[in-house]
Design a protein around this motif. Structure first.
Motif, PDB file in Angstrom:
ATOM      1  N   UNK A   1      -8.996   6.573  -2.117  1.00  0.00           N
ATOM      2  CA  UNK A   1      -7.126   6.998  -2.683  1.00  0.00           C
ATOM      3  C   UNK A   1      -6.127   7.098  -1.247  1.00  0.00           C
ATOM      4  N   UNK A   2      -6.171   7.521  -0.350  1.00  0.00           N
ATOM      5  CA  UNK A   2      -5.455   7.560   0.351  1.00  0.00           C
ATOM      6  C   UNK A   2      -5.219   6.157   0.905  1.00  0.00           C
ATOM      7  N   UNK A   3      -5.673   5.187   1.074  1.00  0.00           N
ATOM      8  CA  UNK A   3      -5.546   4.067   1.675  1.00  0.00           C
ATOM      9  C   UNK A   3      -4.713   2.891   0.577  1.00  0.00           C
ATOM     10  N   UNK A   4      -5.133   3.570  -1.001  1.00  0.00           N
ATOM     11  CA  UNK A   4      -4.123   2.820  -2.300  1.00  0.00           C
ATOM     12  C   UNK A   4      -3.095   3.303  -2.202  1.00  0.00           C
ATOM     13  N   UNK A   5      -2.722   4.645  -2.049  1.00  0.00           N
ATOM     14  CA  UNK A   5      -1.573   5.448  -1.736  1.00  0.00           C
ATOM     15  C   UNK A   5      -0.789   4.639  -1.254  1.00  0.00           C
ATOM     16  N   UNK A   6      -1.172   4.380   0.186  1.00  0.00           N
ATOM     17  CA  UNK A   6      -0.686   3.629   1.454  1.00  0.00           C
ATOM     18  C   UNK A   6       0.257   2.225   0.930  1.00  0.00           C
TER      19      UNK A   6
ATOM     20  N   UNK B   1       3.793   1.308   0.175  1.00  0.00           N
ATOM     21  CA  UNK B   1       4.490   0.303   1.192  1.00  0.00           C
ATOM     22  C   UNK B   1       4.577   0.606   2.502  1.00  0.00           C
ATOM     23  N   UNK B   2       3.415   1.429   2.608  1.00  0.00           N
ATOM     24  CA  UNK B   2       2.389   1.759   4.513  1.00  0.00           C
ATOM     25  C   UNK B   2       3.810   2.526   5.243  1.00  0.00           C
ATOM     26  N   UNK B   3       4.425   3.448   3.907  1.00  0.00           N
ATOM     27  CA  UNK B   3       5.084   4.891   4.089  1.00  0.00           C
ATOM     28  C   UNK B   3       4.340   5.795   4.196  1.00  0.00           C
ATOM     29  N   UNK B   4       3.048   6.018   3.669  1.00  0.00           N
ATOM     30  CA  UNK B   4       2.172   6.872   3.614  1.00  0.00           C
ATOM     31  C   UNK B   4       1.835   8.445   4.968  1.00  0.00           C
ATOM     32  N   UNK B   5       1.809   9.298   4.943  1.00  0.00           N
ATOM     33  CA  UNK B   5       1.556  10.154   5.869  1.00  0.00           C
ATOM     34  C   UNK B   5      -0.418   9.763   5.992  1.00  0.00           C
TER      35      UNK B   5
END
Length: 70
Positions: free
Chosen positions: A57-62, A66-70
């Protein structure tokens, strides 16, 4: 003459001894001891599964951000 605290402690100790001698307590103790390895394995498996899906889930959110998620 015993104090109130000593009387209460003696009563609690007697109650605990009676409880530990009951068939229900003995049965629960045996069943819990036998089931504990299964409980531990189940807990480990569920924790691993949760961590795996959380990572996905965290990878999908990242990726979606566009790679801006913490």
């Amino acid at each position: 003459m015993e104090t109130k605290e000593e009387r209460i402690a003696r009563r609690h100790q007697k109650r605990d001894e009676q409880m530990k001698a009951s068939p229900g307590y003995v049965t629960f103790s045996i069943m819990f001891t036998l089931a504990y390895p299964f409980i531990a394995v189940f807990t480990f498996a569920m924790s691993t599964l949760l961590a795996t899906f959380s990572g996905i889930s965290r990878a999908m959110a990242w990726v979606v951000s566009g790679g801006k998620s913490k």
